[in-house]
Design an enzyme around this catalytic site. Structure first.
Site, PDB file in Angstrom:
ATOM      1  N   CYS A 108       0.823  -1.215   0.000  1.00 38.89           N
ATOM      2  CA  CYS A 108       0.000   0.000   0.000  1.00 38.89           C
ATOM      3  C   CYS A 108       0.853   1.259   0.000  1.00 38.89           C
ATOM      4  O   CYS A 108       0.678   2.140  -0.832  1.00 38.89           O
ATOM      5  CB  CYS A 108      -0.934  -0.008   1.202  1.00 38.89           C
ATOM      6  SG  CYS A 108      -1.880   1.517   1.393  1.00 38.89           S
ATOM      7  N   CYS A 113      -1.647   1.881  -2.807  1.00 37.24           N
ATOM      8  CA  CYS A 113      -2.628   2.937  -2.557  1.00 37.24           C
ATOM      9  C   CYS A 113      -2.030   4.340  -2.531  1.00 37.24           C
ATOM     10  O   CYS A 113      -2.590   5.265  -3.131  1.00 37.24           O
ATOM     11  CB  CYS A 113      -3.336   2.698  -1.219  1.00 37.24           C
ATOM     12  SG  CYS A 113      -3.710   0.989  -0.844  1.00 37.24           S
ATOM     13  N   LYS A 116      -0.442   5.511  -5.950  1.00 35.44           N
ATOM     14  CA  LYS A 116      -1.562   5.514  -6.912  1.00 35.44           C
ATOM     15  C   LYS A 116      -2.463   6.716  -6.710  1.00 35.44           C
ATOM     16  O   LYS A 116      -2.819   7.425  -7.656  1.00 35.44           O
ATOM     17  CB  LYS A 116      -2.341   4.199  -6.763  1.00 35.44           C
ATOM     18  CG  LYS A 116      -3.605   4.069  -7.593  1.00 35.44           C
ATOM     19  CD  LYS A 116      -4.853   4.591  -6.886  1.00 35.44           C
ATOM     20  CE  LYS A 116      -5.157   3.905  -5.586  1.00 35.44           C
ATOM     21  NZ  LYS A 116      -5.628   2.537  -5.718  1.00 35.44           N
ATOM     22  N   TYR A 249      -8.985  -3.336 -11.329  1.00 36.21           N
ATOM     23  CA  TYR A 249      -8.982  -1.943 -10.872  1.00 36.21           C
ATOM     24  C   TYR A 249      -7.578  -1.352 -10.938  1.00 36.21           C
ATOM     25  O   TYR A 249      -7.413  -0.164 -11.214  1.00 36.21           O
ATOM     26  CB  TYR A 249      -9.587  -1.821  -9.473  1.00 36.21           C
ATOM     27  CG  TYR A 249      -8.729  -2.330  -8.339  1.00 36.21           C
ATOM     28  CD1 TYR A 249      -7.832  -1.484  -7.690  1.00 36.21           C
ATOM     29  CD2 TYR A 249      -8.829  -3.644  -7.890  1.00 36.21           C
ATOM     30  CE1 TYR A 249      -7.051  -1.938  -6.646  1.00 36.21           C
ATOM     31  CE2 TYR A 249      -8.049  -4.111  -6.851  1.00 36.21           C
ATOM     32  CZ  TYR A 249      -7.161  -3.255  -6.230  1.00 36.21           C
ATOM     33  OH  TYR A 249      -6.385  -3.707  -5.195  1.00 36.21           O
ATOM     34  N   GLU A 253      -6.951   1.999 -13.041  1.00 34.16           N
ATOM     35  CA  GLU A 253      -6.442   3.165 -12.328  1.00 34.16           C
ATOM     36  C   GLU A 253      -5.146   3.673 -12.952  1.00 34.16           C
ATOM     37  O   GLU A 253      -4.966   4.879 -13.137  1.00 34.16           O
ATOM     38  CB  GLU A 253      -6.211   2.805 -10.854  1.00 34.16           C
ATOM     39  CG  GLU A 253      -7.504   2.640 -10.060  1.00 34.16           C
ATOM     40  CD  GLU A 253      -7.259   2.175  -8.636  1.00 34.16           C
ATOM     41  OE1 GLU A 253      -8.144   2.408  -7.785  1.00 34.16           O
ATOM     42  OE2 GLU A 253      -6.186   1.568  -8.362  1.00 34.16           O
ATOM     43  N   HIS A 516     -26.742  20.973  -0.033  1.00 33.42           N
ATOM     44  CA  HIS A 516     -26.837  21.462  -1.411  1.00 33.42           C
ATOM     45  C   HIS A 516     -25.880  22.631  -1.627  1.00 33.42           C
ATOM     46  O   HIS A 516     -25.764  23.496  -0.769  1.00 33.42           O
ATOM     47  CB  HIS A 516     -28.275  21.915  -1.682  1.00 33.42           C
ATOM     48  CG  HIS A 516     -28.529  22.273  -3.100  1.00 33.42           C
ATOM     49  ND1 HIS A 516     -28.554  21.346  -4.114  1.00 33.42           N
ATOM     50  CD2 HIS A 516     -28.761  23.481  -3.690  1.00 33.42           C
ATOM     51  CE1 HIS A 516     -28.799  21.952  -5.261  1.00 33.42           C
ATOM     52  NE2 HIS A 516     -28.932  23.255  -5.027  1.00 33.42           N
ATOM     53  N   GLU A 521     -25.365  14.621  -1.977  1.00 28.10           N
ATOM     54  CA  GLU A 521     -26.807  14.745  -1.779  1.00 28.10           C
ATOM     55  C   GLU A 521     -27.599  13.894  -2.768  1.00 28.10           C
ATOM     56  O   GLU A 521     -28.771  13.597  -2.537  1.00 28.10           O
ATOM     57  CB  GLU A 521     -27.246  16.205  -1.871  1.00 28.10           C
ATOM     58  CG  GLU A 521     -27.234  16.781  -3.271  1.00 28.10           C
ATOM     59  CD  GLU A 521     -27.818  18.200  -3.335  1.00 28.10           C
ATOM     60  OE1 GLU A 521     -28.878  18.439  -2.722  1.00 28.10           O
ATOM     61  OE2 GLU A 521     -27.192  19.053  -3.986  1.00 28.10           O
TER      62      GLU A 521
END
Length: 541
Positions: A108, A113, A116, A249, A253, A516, A521
């Site tokens: 990672c 991670c 990346k 993935y 990515e 908002h 939302e």
């Protein structure tokens, strides 16, 4: 009532399991959706039943040795030491076929991670500079990106984390052994350092946390003429036009940020993108990447990789219909899966059993079939391969072994995000898995396409983003799947995952007032159902 409902469905799936694709994965997914711990009371061991001697009451060198210095292993060691155990961590990175190595911290931090996400951010900043002109910023056309500067700064950050981990081990009084550990017997390992010096160390307990490494291609040139994610983040020169083999993935990515940094990216996929994820969402990610210049070579598998003029690579491939193709690229990145690092650590000498199909360890509550040997992280069979999962599992295991805790890792309802150009975050079941597990009549999907407000001024992507909630109609429309494609999907998904963990229903979401104008939302204003047949496209705010 919830457990009874889940139990009845699980029993039905077990009866049908011979007819279901990947029944084990489906059962796990259903348990996740219901928020049930996939380690049940029946298959969990007692808090401590491994008959290992208490700290200070034996003649072993250590109370606990952790093999593997990644996220899960470090978590287990530091927390065990905090509760009085004498601990050591063995960590040694064998070079990739391209010769890449790295420091303490595991995949990672070093080649996963962290780099990346930082390179994904670099690509997003490039896109933001383009948008800035629509907001009045006089940014020049054709701003150049320096791959070398980015890599240098990213690697400097990673090295600072490596140093921090070593300092944390010292502070926690955990011995760091920079050597490759191999079991000689259930209580003994042989450690070989980079100079070939060998030492033997013993422990009352072990935690195996060796993680995984990229899988390579069994074709001519499939190792020596390609790189993997182990190599990409520290390349001294930009990769240039890149072919990413695989539609995982990791592949998408990497292709995404390479494209976002101004280079050409191609993705070769054998079947479907993002296998194991909701396929409507996966197709949304793929379509966005295609619209932004990524070329997908579909229904194809590579057959060879060879050197070409100017340092390029010539790749040949075969399509599903038997026809062939070829192309020349600056870099070939292989991302077709990862293999558990269990085959070279002498695990058979310790008597630990693995799944012969994938080399992963089958555990009950992180405990292997050898009572005093445990495992955490990506090497666990049937568990999410995610850093936060390994960290939490390691911490809770240490608390049980040395802190008197009875808390077990709950592998259910774990959120995740794919950091492609259009980010995709999810928790729980895919729509396909929900229909398979619950039946079409018991599934309702609320959904909407949308366009973030920030995209309106630069006129980007009408209805390019998408959100949906997968609900169990037979259980008060409990939300069993949460999916969103859009900016900041990871941040949004993390927040809503708490609600799903707590058993939120569609009514819970409907009763929640949105902020908002935000992307998040959208999740509390969904009202169009798939069953209604109404258009899910959106106009206005």
């Amino acid at each position: 009532a919830l457990n009874a409902r889940a139990g009845a469905i699980l029993a039905t799936l077990l009866r049908r399991s011979s007819a279901l694709p990947r029944p084990r994965r489906m059962l796990g997914a259903l348990q996740n959706a219901f928020g049930l711990n996939t380690t049940t009371a029946q298959d969990r061991p007692a808090v401590v039943d491994d008959h290992a001697p208490a700290p200070g009451t034996h003649n072993y060198d250590y109370d606990l040795i952790v093999i593997g210095g990644g996220s899960g292993g470090l978590s287990a060691a530091k927390n065990a030491s905090k509760h009085g155990a004498k601990c050591a961590v063995c960590d040694f990175v064998q070079p990739s076929p391209a010769g890449t190595t790295w420091g303490l911290g595991g995949t990672c931090v070093n080649v996963g991670c962290i780099p990346k996400k930082l390179m994904h951010q670099a690509a997003l900043l490039g896109e933001a500079m383009h948008d800035a002109r629509s907001y009045g910023w006089q940014t020049p056309e054709g701003v150049a990106h320096s791959w070398e500067t980015m890599v240098e700064n990213v690697q400097d950050h990673i090295k600072s984390i490596n140093f921090g981990y070593r300092a944390e081990l010292m502070d926690a009084n955990v011995k760091y052994i920079n050597a490759y550990a191999v079991f000689k017997d259930p209580h003994t390992i042989e450690c070989t350092d980079k100079k070939g010096r060998v030492s033997t160390v013993t422990a009352a307990r072990f935690v195996i946390a060796t993680g995984g490494r990229p899988r390579y291609l069994d074709i001519p040139g499939g190792r020596e003429h390609v790189i993997s994610s182990d190599d990409l983040f520290s390349l001294r020169a930009p990769p240039g036009e890149t072919l990413c083999i695989g539609a995982s993935y990791i592949s998408l990515e990497c292709a995404g940020f390479i494209m976002g940094l101004g280079m050409k990216a191609h993705v070769m996929m054998r079947s479907i993108p993002l296998r194991g994820f909701d396929q409507q969402m996966a197709q949304q990610v793929k379509m966005y990447m295609e619209e932004h210049g990524c070329n997908f070579i579909e229904q194809a598998v590579p057959t060879s990789v060879a050197p070409a003029a100017g340092g390029k690579k010539l790749v040949t491939w075969k399509f599903a219909d038997g026809t062939t193709g070829s192309g020349t690229f600056d870099t070939v990145l292989v991302a077709v899966g990862r293999d558990a690092e269990t085959s070279k650590i002498g695990i058979e000498n310790a008597g630990v059993l693995v799944n012969p199909k994938n080399g992963k360890i089958q555990c009950s509550g992180e405990q292997t079939n050898v009572p005093h040997i445990y495992a955490v992280g990506d090497i666990l069979d049937g568990r999410p391969e995610l850093t936060p999962v390994a960290i939490q599992a390691g911490r809770l295991l240490a608390y049980r072994l040395y802190g008197g805790s009875d808390a077990f890792m709950d592998y259910a309802g774990v959120p995740t995000t794919v950091f492609t150009p259009l980010e995709y975050g999810c928790v729980g079941l895919s729509e396909e898995a929900a229909v398979e597990a619950l039946g079409q009549d018991n599934v309702e999907v609320y959904h909407s396409y949308f366009k973030p407000l920030e995209w309106t001024v630069p006129h980007r992507g009408d209805n390019a983003c998408y959100a949906k909630l997968v609900c169990d109609k037979s259980n008060n429309e409990r939300i069993v799947g949460f999916h969103i494609c859009g900016p900041n999907a990871g941040e949004i998904t993390q927040g809503f995952s708490v609600a799903l963990k707590a058993g939120a229903t569609k009514a819970t979401f409907d009763a929640t007032v949105g902020i908002h104008p935000t992307v998040a939302e959208e999740m509390v204003t969904l009202h169009v159902t798939k069953s209604s047949g109404e258009s899910a496209e959106k106009r206005g705010c």
